[in-house]
Design an enzyme around this catalytic site. Structure first.
Site, PDB file in Angstrom:
ATOM      1  NE  ARG A  35      -1.333   2.554   2.555  1.00  0.00           N
ATOM      2  CZ  ARG A  35      -0.698   3.652   2.952  1.00  0.00           C
ATOM      3  NH1 ARG A  35      -0.503   4.665   2.119  1.00  0.00           N
ATOM      4  NH2 ARG A  35      -0.222   3.756   4.181  1.00  0.00           N
ATOM      5  CG  ASP A  36       3.445   4.356   2.739  1.00  0.00           C
ATOM      6  OD1 ASP A  36       4.055   4.974   1.852  1.00  0.00           O
ATOM      7  OD2 ASP A  36       3.129   4.882   3.815  1.00  0.00           O
ATOM      8  CG  HIS A  88       7.046   7.692   5.984  1.00  0.00           C
ATOM      9  ND1 HIS A  88       7.176   7.197   4.708  1.00  0.00           N
ATOM     10  CD2 HIS A  88       5.725   7.606   6.277  1.00  0.00           C
ATOM     11  CE1 HIS A  88       5.984   6.835   4.250  1.00  0.00           C
ATOM     12  NE2 HIS A  88       5.088   7.081   5.189  1.00  0.00           N
ATOM     13  CB  SER A 123       2.185  11.372   6.314  1.00  0.00           C
ATOM     14  OG  SER A 123       1.049  10.948   7.014  1.00  0.00           O
ATOM     15  CG  HIS A 132       3.011   6.458  -2.271  1.00  0.00           C
ATOM     16  ND1 HIS A 132       2.145   7.258  -2.985  1.00  0.00           N
ATOM     17  CD2 HIS A 132       2.405   6.212  -1.081  1.00  0.00           C
ATOM     18  CE1 HIS A 132       1.053   7.483  -2.258  1.00  0.00           C
ATOM     19  NE2 HIS A 132       1.187   6.856  -1.105  1.00  0.00           N
ATOM     20  CE1 TYR A 150       0.408  12.025   3.342  1.00  0.00           C
ATOM     21  CE2 TYR A 150       0.111  12.243   0.969  1.00  0.00           C
ATOM     22  CZ  TYR A 150      -0.211  11.636   2.174  1.00  0.00           C
ATOM     23  OH  TYR A 150      -1.169  10.651   2.198  1.00  0.00           O
ATOM     24  CG  HIS A 189       2.319   4.927   8.926  1.00  0.00           C
ATOM     25  ND1 HIS A 189       2.113   3.819   8.126  1.00  0.00           N
ATOM     26  CD2 HIS A 189       2.779   5.900   8.094  1.00  0.00           C
ATOM     27  CE1 HIS A 189       2.423   4.117   6.874  1.00  0.00           C
ATOM     28  NE2 HIS A 189       2.831   5.381   6.831  1.00  0.00           N
TER      29      HIS A 189
END
Length: 342
Positions: A13-14, A198, A167, A17, A287, A196
């Site tokens: 899903r992520d 990054h 995000s 990108h 983002y 979550h």
């Protein structure tokens, strides 16, 4: 008390990108089978921007969400098939169809100050009997108290779990710690908290570890960190740390390493890593999925990607405003022309 973790994989899903939402259902099936065999608890599958995210604005997918989800469902034996939905992009009808295809867990995602738009979707998912998480994106843009108030709203709508969702990869360890504590202060004891992270500032594993130390039980991670920007929390080193910490989970470290190196890294047309562009995402609080859009604008207009990203951060753009990146590049180009002319 023994810490037991729910490991939620977001490679499919992520990670969409990172490959511009282009992956075959066959590859989805292979990755899901490997993740399932490795013992992860949940596997999220969708366009990078969630159900129905494929568009000119966000980027068209090579296949439909349904083709990817069906491929995933065909290769699951125990992991919880999960998807993500952003109200305003995905609809109730699409949520219901995902359920028909076998999705049993859903994350309803909103900007960190807009939890109120999630009420209908959370309510419908609960009505269907799904496991439901609230996903407060760009969590660095709200103070701990403000974010916790939004988390409380999602809980009131029926969310079983609410995430601190970094995000932009902008949060430091203290920022994560403060937000998780603020959640715990206002949420019911039975409501779970998720993280979550990054990797844009190289803090995704550290931030996830701090979150668990503060009481988080659900951790998002991905094979080889496959995700937007510099990627998500890489599942292999996080599981290694979890083992060293004595935390309980169901994941097999070596099997995850094999899946990361053999199945996921070969798919990456751009290395998922901390470099000058992805570091700037975290530094500017942008983002993470804006990276490929900014790189395209940079190539087209001859403006340094970092300059574009810094301006995106200064203007406070949020998910859904990808189209403004071209406007920013044109503004910067005009400013450069004026500077040269003068």
């Amino acid at each position: 008390m023994t810490t037991r973790l729910f490991i939620q994989d977001v490679t499919l899903r992520d990670g969409m990108h990172a490959v511009r939402h282009r992956i075959t259902p066959d590859d989805v099936g292979k990755i899901v089978a490997a993740l399932d065999a490795a013992g992860v608890d949940g596997i999220e599958v969708a366009h990078g921007d969630g159900l129905a995210g494929g568009s000119l604005n966000y980027g068209p997918g090579s296949n439909t969400d349904w083709e990817w989800i069906e491929a995933a469902a065909d290769n699951l034996t125990h992991a919880r098939l999960t998807t993500l939905l952003l109200p305003g992009i995905g609809t109730i009808a699409e949520l219901e169809h995902a359920y028909v295809l076998g999705v049993r867990s859903i994350r309803i995602a909103t900007h960190c100050t807009e939890a109120d738009v999630s009420a209908q979707h959370i309510g419908k998912a609960r009505e269907l009997g799904m496991d439901v998480s609230g996903f407060l994106m760009m969590s660095h843009m709200a103070s701990p108290a403000e974010l916790a108030a939004q988390a409380k709203l999602m809980e009131s709508y029926g969310a079983h779990c609410v995430y601190v969702t970094d995000s932009g990869g902008r949060l430091t360890m203290d920022g994560v710690r403060e937000r998780v504590r603020a959640y715990r202060d206002v949420l019911d004891e039975a409501t779970e908290i998720g993280i979550h992270a990054h990797e844009n500032l190289s803090l995704s594993v550290a931030n996830s570890v701090v979150a668990v130390e503060e009481g988080v039980t659900r951790v998002d991670a991905s094979l080889a960190g496959h995700g937007a920007g510099a990627g998500n929390c890489p599942i292999e080193p996080f599981i290694a740390v979890a083992d060293l910490q004595g935390w309980k989970h169901n994941s097999d470290l070596f099997a995850l390493q094999d899946a990361a190196d053999d199945l996921v890294r070969p798919l990456q047309d751009r290395p998922v890593r901390v470099d000058r562009e992805t570091l700037t995402l975290g530094y500017a609080g942008v983002y993470s999925s804006f990276l490929r859009h900014a790189e395209a604008a940079s190539q087209r207009y001859g403006i340094d990607v970092r300059t574009i990203l810094l301006e995106v951060g200064r203007r406070g753009l949020v998910g859904g405003q990808e189209d403004l990146i071209v406007d920013i590049a044109l503004d910067l180009l005009a400013a450069n022309s004026d500077s040269v002319a003068s």
